[in-house]
Every structure is written in structure tokens, then in C-alpha cells.
Design a protein around this motif. Structure first.
Motif, PDB file in Angstrom:
ATOM      1  N   PHE A  43      38.058  16.027  77.180  1.00  0.00           N
ATOM      2  CA  PHE A  43      38.328  15.783  75.763  1.00  0.00           C
ATOM      3  C   PHE A  43      37.665  14.492  75.308  1.00  0.00           C
ATOM      4  CE2 PHE A  43      41.281  14.022  72.467  1.00  0.00           C
ATOM      5  CZ  PHE A  43      40.986  14.951  71.481  1.00  0.00           C
ATOM      6  N   TYR A  44      37.665  13.477  76.165  1.00  0.00           N
ATOM      7  CA  TYR A  44      37.096  12.179  75.799  1.00  0.00           C
ATOM      8  C   TYR A  44      35.622  12.307  75.424  1.00  0.00           C
ATOM      9  CZ  TYR A  44      35.863   7.247  75.915  1.00  0.00           C
ATOM     10  OH  TYR A  44      35.423   5.993  75.566  1.00  0.00           O
ATOM     11  N   GLY A  45      34.864  13.075  76.171  1.00  0.00           N
ATOM     12  CA  GLY A  45      33.447  13.229  75.875  1.00  0.00           C
ATOM     13  C   GLY A  45      33.201  13.846  74.514  1.00  0.00           C
ATOM     14  N   HIS A  46      33.918  14.918  74.214  1.00  0.00           N
ATOM     15  CA  HIS A  46      33.758  15.570  72.907  1.00  0.00           C
ATOM     16  C   HIS A  46      34.250  14.663  71.782  1.00  0.00           C
ATOM     17  CE1 HIS A  46      32.556  19.484  74.501  1.00  0.00           C
ATOM     18  NE2 HIS A  46      33.468  19.313  75.444  1.00  0.00           N
ATOM     19  N   LEU A  47      35.338  13.935  72.049  1.00  0.00           N
ATOM     20  CA  LEU A  47      35.877  13.020  71.049  1.00  0.00           C
ATOM     21  C   LEU A  47      34.874  11.920  70.720  1.00  0.00           C
ATOM     22  CD1 LEU A  47      38.266  12.025  69.332  1.00  0.00           C
ATOM     23  CD2 LEU A  47      39.133  10.843  71.356  1.00  0.00           C
ATOM     24  N   ALA A  48      34.164  11.430  71.726  1.00  0.00           N
ATOM     25  CA  ALA A  48      33.176  10.378  71.511  1.00  0.00           C
ATOM     26  C   ALA A  48      32.086  10.833  70.556  1.00  0.00           C
ATOM     27  CB  ALA A  48      32.560   9.957  72.851  1.00  0.00           C
ATOM     28  N   TYR A 458      42.828  -2.521  56.484  1.00  0.00           N
ATOM     29  CA  TYR A 458      42.715  -1.485  55.461  1.00  0.00           C
ATOM     30  C   TYR A 458      41.494  -0.601  55.675  1.00  0.00           C
ATOM     31  CZ  TYR A 458      46.468  -3.890  53.049  1.00  0.00           C
ATOM     32  OH  TYR A 458      47.678  -4.447  52.738  1.00  0.00           O
ATOM     33  N   TYR A 459      40.484  -1.100  56.407  1.00  0.00           N
ATOM     34  CA  TYR A 459      39.323  -0.262  56.713  1.00  0.00           C
ATOM     35  C   TYR A 459      39.725   0.954  57.543  1.00  0.00           C
ATOM     36  CZ  TYR A 459      36.029  -3.861  55.148  1.00  0.00           C
ATOM     37  OH  TYR A 459      35.307  -4.756  54.396  1.00  0.00           O
ATOM     38  N   ALA A 460      40.830   0.852  58.297  1.00  0.00           N
ATOM     39  CA  ALA A 460      41.224   1.940  59.184  1.00  0.00           C
ATOM     40  C   ALA A 460      42.006   3.033  58.464  1.00  0.00           C
ATOM     41  CB  ALA A 460      42.069   1.387  60.338  1.00  0.00           C
ATOM     42  N   LEU A 461      42.531   2.774  57.283  1.00  0.00           N
ATOM     43  CA  LEU A 461      43.340   3.775  56.597  1.00  0.00           C
ATOM     44  C   LEU A 461      42.617   5.100  56.366  1.00  0.00           C
ATOM     45  CD1 LEU A 461      45.360   1.686  53.965  1.00  0.00           C
ATOM     46  CD2 LEU A 461      46.174   2.695  56.097  1.00  0.00           C
ATOM     47  N   PRO A 462      41.316   5.107  56.030  1.00  0.00           N
ATOM     48  CA  PRO A 462      40.653   6.404  55.856  1.00  0.00           C
ATOM     49  C   PRO A 462      40.662   7.281  57.098  1.00  0.00           C
ATOM     50  CG  PRO A 462      39.358   4.675  54.827  1.00  0.00           C
ATOM     51  CD  PRO A 462      40.443   3.993  55.610  1.00  0.00           C
ATOM     52  N   ASN A 463      40.964   6.713  58.268  1.00  0.00           N
ATOM     53  CA  ASN A 463      41.064   7.534  59.473  1.00  0.00           C
ATOM     54  C   ASN A 463      42.158   8.588  59.371  1.00  0.00           C
ATOM     55  OD1 ASN A 463      39.013   6.469  61.118  1.00  0.00           O
ATOM     56  ND2 ASN A 463      40.292   4.746  61.719  1.00  0.00           N
ATOM     57  N   LEU A 464      43.116   8.388  58.469  1.00  0.00           N
ATOM     58  CA  LEU A 464      44.175   9.374  58.291  1.00  0.00           C
ATOM     59  C   LEU A 464      43.676  10.641  57.605  1.00  0.00           C
ATOM     60  CD1 LEU A 464      47.102   7.052  57.157  1.00  0.00           C
ATOM     61  CD2 LEU A 464      47.058   8.442  59.226  1.00  0.00           C
ATOM     62  N   VAL A 465      42.621  10.527  56.806  1.00  0.00           N
ATOM     63  CA  VAL A 465      42.180  11.665  55.998  1.00  0.00           C
ATOM     64  C   VAL A 465      41.814  12.880  56.840  1.00  0.00           C
ATOM     65  CG1 VAL A 465      40.460  12.489  54.330  1.00  0.00           C
ATOM     66  CG2 VAL A 465      41.530  10.247  54.039  1.00  0.00           C
ATOM     67  N   PRO A 466      40.988  12.733  57.911  1.00  0.00           N
ATOM     68  CA  PRO A 466      40.660  13.935  58.687  1.00  0.00           C
ATOM     69  C   PRO A 466      41.882  14.667  59.232  1.00  0.00           C
ATOM     70  CG  PRO A 466      39.193  12.143  59.280  1.00  0.00           C
ATOM     71  CD  PRO A 466      40.272  11.550  58.410  1.00  0.00           C
ATOM     72  N   LEU A 467      42.945  13.935  59.543  1.00  0.00           N
ATOM     73  CA  LEU A 467      44.151  14.579  60.050  1.00  0.00           C
ATOM     74  C   LEU A 467      44.917  15.303  58.944  1.00  0.00           C
ATOM     75  CD1 LEU A 467      45.501  11.870  62.501  1.00  0.00           C
ATOM     76  CD2 LEU A 467      44.098  13.865  63.002  1.00  0.00           C
ATOM     77  N   GLU A 475      43.714  22.657  64.605  1.00  0.00           N
ATOM     78  CA  GLU A 475      42.382  22.900  64.067  1.00  0.00           C
ATOM     79  C   GLU A 475      41.487  21.672  64.267  1.00  0.00           C
ATOM     80  OE1 GLU A 475      42.414  25.698  60.542  1.00  0.00           O
ATOM     81  OE2 GLU A 475      41.065  24.143  59.833  1.00  0.00           O
ATOM     82  N   LEU A 476      42.058  20.480  64.119  1.00  0.00           N
ATOM     83  CA  LEU A 476      41.290  19.257  64.350  1.00  0.00           C
ATOM     84  C   LEU A 476      40.875  19.153  65.814  1.00  0.00           C
ATOM     85  CD1 LEU A 476      40.091  16.574  63.499  1.00  0.00           C
ATOM     86  CD2 LEU A 476      42.343  15.539  63.784  1.00  0.00           C
ATOM     87  N   LEU A 477      41.801  19.450  66.721  1.00  0.00           N
ATOM     88  CA  LEU A 477      41.461  19.415  68.135  1.00  0.00           C
ATOM     89  C   LEU A 477      40.366  20.428  68.453  1.00  0.00           C
ATOM     90  CD1 LEU A 477      44.931  19.120  69.908  1.00  0.00           C
ATOM     91  CD2 LEU A 477      43.267  17.322  69.444  1.00  0.00           C
ATOM     92  N   THR A 478      40.458  21.606  67.831  1.00  0.00           N
ATOM     93  CA  THR A 478      39.441  22.633  68.054  1.00  0.00           C
ATOM     94  C   THR A 478      38.080  22.164  67.572  1.00  0.00           C
ATOM     95  OG1 THR A 478      41.091  24.394  67.835  1.00  0.00           O
ATOM     96  CG2 THR A 478      38.779  25.014  67.551  1.00  0.00           C
ATOM     97  N   GLU A 479      38.056  21.509  66.403  1.00  0.00           N
ATOM     98  CA  GLU A 479      36.795  20.986  65.877  1.00  0.00           C
ATOM     99  C   GLU A 479      36.185  19.962  66.832  1.00  0.00           C
ATOM    100  OE1 GLU A 479      35.425  17.946  62.367  1.00  0.00           O
ATOM    101  OE2 GLU A 479      36.870  19.501  61.798  1.00  0.00           O
ATOM    102  N   ILE A 480      37.029  19.085  67.378  1.00  0.00           N
ATOM    103  CA  ILE A 480      36.536  18.059  68.298  1.00  0.00           C
ATOM    104  C   ILE A 480      35.988  18.705  69.575  1.00  0.00           C
ATOM    105  CG2 ILE A 480      37.236  16.141  69.779  1.00  0.00           C
ATOM    106  CD1 ILE A 480      39.208  15.361  67.517  1.00  0.00           C
ATOM    107  N   LEU A 481      36.746  19.646  70.135  1.00  0.00           N
ATOM    108  CA  LEU A 481      36.324  20.281  71.383  1.00  0.00           C
ATOM    109  C   LEU A 481      35.102  21.179  71.192  1.00  0.00           C
ATOM    110  CD1 LEU A 481      39.834  21.087  72.857  1.00  0.00           C
ATOM    111  CD2 LEU A 481      38.127  19.564  73.861  1.00  0.00           C
ATOM    112  N   ASP A 482      34.876  21.624  69.959  1.00  0.00           N
ATOM    113  CA  ASP A 482      33.690  22.433  69.667  1.00  0.00           C
ATOM    114  C   ASP A 482      32.451  21.578  69.405  1.00  0.00           C
ATOM    115  OD1 ASP A 482      35.006  24.814  69.973  1.00  0.00           O
ATOM    116  OD2 ASP A 482      35.370  25.148  67.841  1.00  0.00           O
TER     117      ASP A 482
END
Length: 494
Positions: A43-48, A458-467, A475-482
Motif C-alpha cells: 500500500f505504501y508504494g501506491h500511496l507514494a 492551514y495548508y493541510a486542511l485541503p487534504n480533507l477534500v479527497p476523503l 473508493e479512495l483506497l481503491t483509487e490509491i491501489l489502482d
């Protein structure tokens, strides 16, 4: 009782940890990445790879590259080789420093990756010249630290300070020697010399020089240097001001512009209402690129005693969410009772509008009457939705979790889901000196939830949007693993 954590649950925990680690704390980032790689290397590789395209925090990007290049997995090392080629010089230098300090090695493959990185730039003189001007220290460090012999041209520019006549560094020297500001402006305009370099070379910052400087800037550079431009009188000249505003208009479509840097810049520099509005438009346009929320969402904001930080985060999240949603959004502030918060209304209203304003300025006005006081009933916010029979699919709670007054959230959650016949995803945004009271209560009733810790970034707040933008965490995990891992190419581009 033994709690079994599924592979999917573990990956969600890993993802949540990644998206909430603060920017600028490399020690925390390093420890997190080490744990992520050990717990789930696949998972780490795909996440990177996914994060380099979708993530917002540069520290993570640098560490991902360093971790992959020093991984025991060949596929990781190959992916790290290619991902390094995408970084600007200062980030490559930081990735090398990370490998040395935190991984205890810079493998031969990593040195080969940096060598290719430098050779590709040497083969493109214009590209190399700009990298050498903007990232001179980083470029010199890469050659010296890894004992990579520079080309003759690179050596003359970076180490001997004898740039050839066709180099950008030589033209900067010409600018410094030019007799008049007009000549300097003409040279800046002709060669598009970067702002930070050119401004130190000019004799006097005249309107013509300012115009040339702005024309040479990227939209992000314009935003980054608004304070400096204002200090040099750029906004006092209509033509130069017009050029700046044109750059801000371009910034709305430029994918390289940070979603929140425009807002941070507007807060740091006293600007006219018109320019502030343009910066707000930039922020809004960039946030929309992060994803589209299609599920009805409730944002519950803790306004109880000492929760001033929750109100600040809450209004920013309200702007963030309402700006990227196609579904209803309900913003509710609570202490021991709950109130709806609506932009454009006078203070607080009982029923939330289905098409809220989306700008941060509008939400700041809506939150202005609120003061942090009172006891804490997180359940009051959800109970307000239950009594109004407002169905949502996800609830975001900004709080320190210090719930000490009924109705309690877990009690109301069960009643809410029964009454409206709906399942609700819960996301806790922890602020201040947060406890884990709400988390323990949710675990006790086996209610799933995600937790994010806000540490002032506050720069990190947009990280919530993809979730929040995806119909499900799965679905998010599937996108990452794909997301495929890139494979190293074995031909050097000209």
C-alpha cells in the motif's frame, strides 16, 4: 474483548495518519513514514505515487521519494527513481538529506537517479540556467554531496562564477552593470529573469522595472511576492497593478498554485478590497481542483469555552467544503445547544440555506457573532439536524472532544440513524488540547469514524477534500491501489 483490525481498516488508519501530519515537522513525518512502510509495504508504494500527484504537503513528497529509494523492495526503488525526476532541485536536495540523516544511506541507485536528474538539466541549457539561478544552493549541494562531476558549463556557472555569455547568470551580471533602470528593465523583460534574482541586481525599482519583474513571474511567484511588490510601490501604478491582477487571474487555472497560499498572502499583506477579492477567487478555484463532494454534509463546530481555534478552523472548513460541493451543506455551531450558521444572514438562523456562499470572507462574517463559551454537548449539533429531519451522509466535527453535557453524540447518533433511516460517516477534526473522549465513546458502540488532528497548519486542511469527495473511503483506497508504480526508463532524454 479482542479487536480485529482488517487490512482495509489498517490502510485507512495509515492514510488518515498521513493526511494529518503537520507540515514543517520532518521528525514526525519521518517516524510516520517508517511505520507506514513497515506495516503495509504494498500500500505504501501506491500511496507514494498517488500522493505526489494529489498531496499538498511537500515534506511528505520528499520523504516518499527518500523512502522508496532506500526500500528493500525493487519495485519501490524503481518508482522512487522516476518520482525523483519530477521534483524541483530544492526538494531533490532535501530528499537526499533525508536519506542521509534518517535512513543512514544514499544507495547507488539514488546517486544514479540524481546523476540522471542533473544530466538531463545540463542537456537543456535554458532549463539548467533557471534551476541554477533559483536553486543555486541546492544544485551545488547535489553535485558536491554525491561527488557528481558537473559538466564544464555547470562548473563555470555554479562553482567558478564564470558564466558563459549565453547563460542566464551572465545576463544577470549584465543587468547589474546596466547604466539606467530603463536598460535593466529591458534586459529583465527580454530574458525573463526570476524576481528574487533580478530585484537584487537592479539599481532602482522604477515602474518600468516593476512591470518587467511582474511579467517574468509565474502566478505562484506573484502571490508569494505580493508583500515585496507592495513595499516597492507596485500597487501605486495602475499599469503594474493591472499586470499583477492579470497574474492572479491566471493563478485560478494554474495547477502549480497552492490552494491556500493565496489566502495566507492576503492575510499577510494589506491590500485593496478588489485585490483581496481576486486572491479569494484564486483560493476558491484551486480548492475546487481537489475534488467534488457529492454527499450531503453536516459540519458541526464546537463553540464551547476555549474553542476559539475550533471557530477559526470551522469557518475555513465551511468555505472549503461549500466551495467544492454539489450536495447540501449544513453548518451548525454548538455548546450546550446548537445554532445554524449561514453566510449572508444576520447572525444565526434556524434553517440553513441549501446554496451557501463559498468564500472565506462570507463565512468569516457568518461566524463573527460567535464567541467561545459554555459547556459542551457535541450531540446537540446532530440533534438539531434530527429535529429538523435533515438527512446527511457524513458529519464533520471540529472539537477538542471534551463533551461534558447531554445529549451525548453517541446517543443522538443512534437515534438520528434510526429516525432518518441512514448511515452516517463521522470525521473528527481534533483541535486545541484535544482528548479522546468522543473516540472512546464511538468505539464503545462500534461506530466507525475517522480522526484528524489539526496542529495549526492551514495548508493541510485541503487534504480533507479527497476523503470527503468520494462516496466511500473504500473508493479512495481503491483509487490509491489502482495507481501504478512508475518504472525506470533506461534512456536519458536529450
Amino acid at each position: 474483548m479482542t479487536v480485529t483490525i482488517t487490512e482495509q481498516d489498517l490502510r485507512l488508519q495509515l492514510l488518515n495518519s498521513l493526511l494529518t501530519t503537520p507540515r514543517g515537522n520532518l521528525e514526525a513525518v519521518a517516524a510516520l513514514h517508517d511505520a507506514l512502510l513497515k506495516q503495509d509495504a504494498v500500500f505504501y508504494g501506491h500511496l507514494a505515487v498517488w500522493y505526489l500527484d494529489n498531496g499538498a504537503v511537500r515534506d511528505h513528497k520528499e520523504v516518499f521519494v527518500g523512502m522508496l529509494l532506500t526500500s528493500d523492495w525493487p519495485a519501490h526503488r524503481e518508482a522512487g527513481f522516476e518520482l525523483l525526476q519530477r521534483l524541483p532541485p530544492y526538494q531533490v536536495a532535501r530528499a537526499v538529506q533525508y536519506m542521509k540523516r534518517h535512513r543512514g544511506k544514499v544507495p547507488r541507485l539514488a546517486r544514479t537517479a540524481v546523476t540522471r536528474y542533473l544530466r538531463r538539466r545540463e542537456a537543456q541549457p535554458e532549463r539548467f540556467d533557471r534551476a541554477a539561478l533559483v536553486g543555486r544552493k541546492a544544485m551545488k549541494h547535489l553535485y558536491a554531496a554525491l561527488h557528481i562531476r558537473p559538466s564544464a558549463r555547470a562548473d563555470a556557472i555554479l562553482f567558478k562564477n564564470e558564466p558563459p555569455a549565453d547563460s542566464l547568470a551572465y545576463r544577470v551580471k549584465q543587468i547589474a552593470r546596466a547604466a539606467t533602470p530603463g536598460e535593466q528593465a529591458a534586459l529583465i523583460a527580454e530574458h525573463r529573469v526570476p524576481y528574487t534574482v533580478a530585484v537584487g541586481a537592479v539599481r532602482a525599482v522604477t515602474p518600468a522595472v516593476l512591470a518587467a519583474l511582474v511579467n517574468a513571474m509565474t502566478p505562484q511567484e506573484t502571490i508569494n511576492h505580493l508583500k515585496s511588490l507592495k513595499a516597492r510601490g507596485a500597487f501605486d501604478h495602475p499599469h503594474v497593478k493591472g499586470l499583477i491582477e492579470a497574474k492572479l487571474a491566471e493563478a485560478q487555472q494554474d495547477r502549480r498554485v497552492s490552494a491556500y497560499k493565496a489566502k495566507v498572502a492576503s492575510e499577510a499583506v494589506p491590500l485593496t478590497d478588489e485585490t483581496q477579492a481576486k486572491l479569494a477567487e484564486v483560493t476558491q478555484a484551486q480548492v475546487k481542483r481537489l475534488g467534488t463532494i457529492r454527499r450531503a454534509t453536516a459540519l458541526l463546530v464546537d463553540k464551547s469555552g476555549s474553542m476559539t481555534v475550533a471557530l477559526e478552523v470551522g469557518k475555513r472548513l465551511a468555505a472549503l467544503i461549500s466551495g467544492v460541493t454539489e450536495a447540501p451543506v449544513y453548518v451548525v455551531a454548538f455548546d450546550s445547544v446548537a445554532f445554524s450558521v449561514t453566510p449572508g444572514a444576520s447572525g444565526l438562523r434556524k434553517l440553513f440555506a441549501r446554496e451557501p456562499a463559498t468564500t472565506l470572507d462570507a463565512w468569516e462574517q457568518a461566524f463573527a457573532p460567535l464567541r467561545a463559551s459554555g459547556s459542551t454537548s457535541i450531540g446537540a449539533g446532530l440533534d438539531w439536524l434530527r429535529r429538523k429531519r435533515i438527512a446527511v451522509e457524513q458529519v464533520v466535527i471540529v472539537t477538542d472532544e471534551g463533551e461534558n453535557t447531554a445529549p451525548y453524540f453517541t446517543d443522538v447518533l443512534a437515534a438520528y440513524q434510526r429516525k432518518l433511516n441512514t448511515a452516517v460517516d463521522v470525521t473528527i477534526v481534533k483541535v486545541g488540547w484535544a482528548s479522546d473522549v468522543l473516540e472512546r465513546r464511538l468505539r464503545a458502540v462500534q461506530a466507525p469514524f475517522d480522526t484528524y488532528t489539526f496542529r495549526g497548519d492551514y495548508y493541510a486542511l485541503p487534504n480533507l477534500v479527497p476523503l470527503l469527495a468520494r462516496p466511500s473511503r473504500l473508493e479512495l483506497l481503491t483509487e490509491i491501489l489502482d495507481t501504478p508504480l512508475p518504472v525506470r526508463t533506461y534512456t536519458v532524454a536529450a
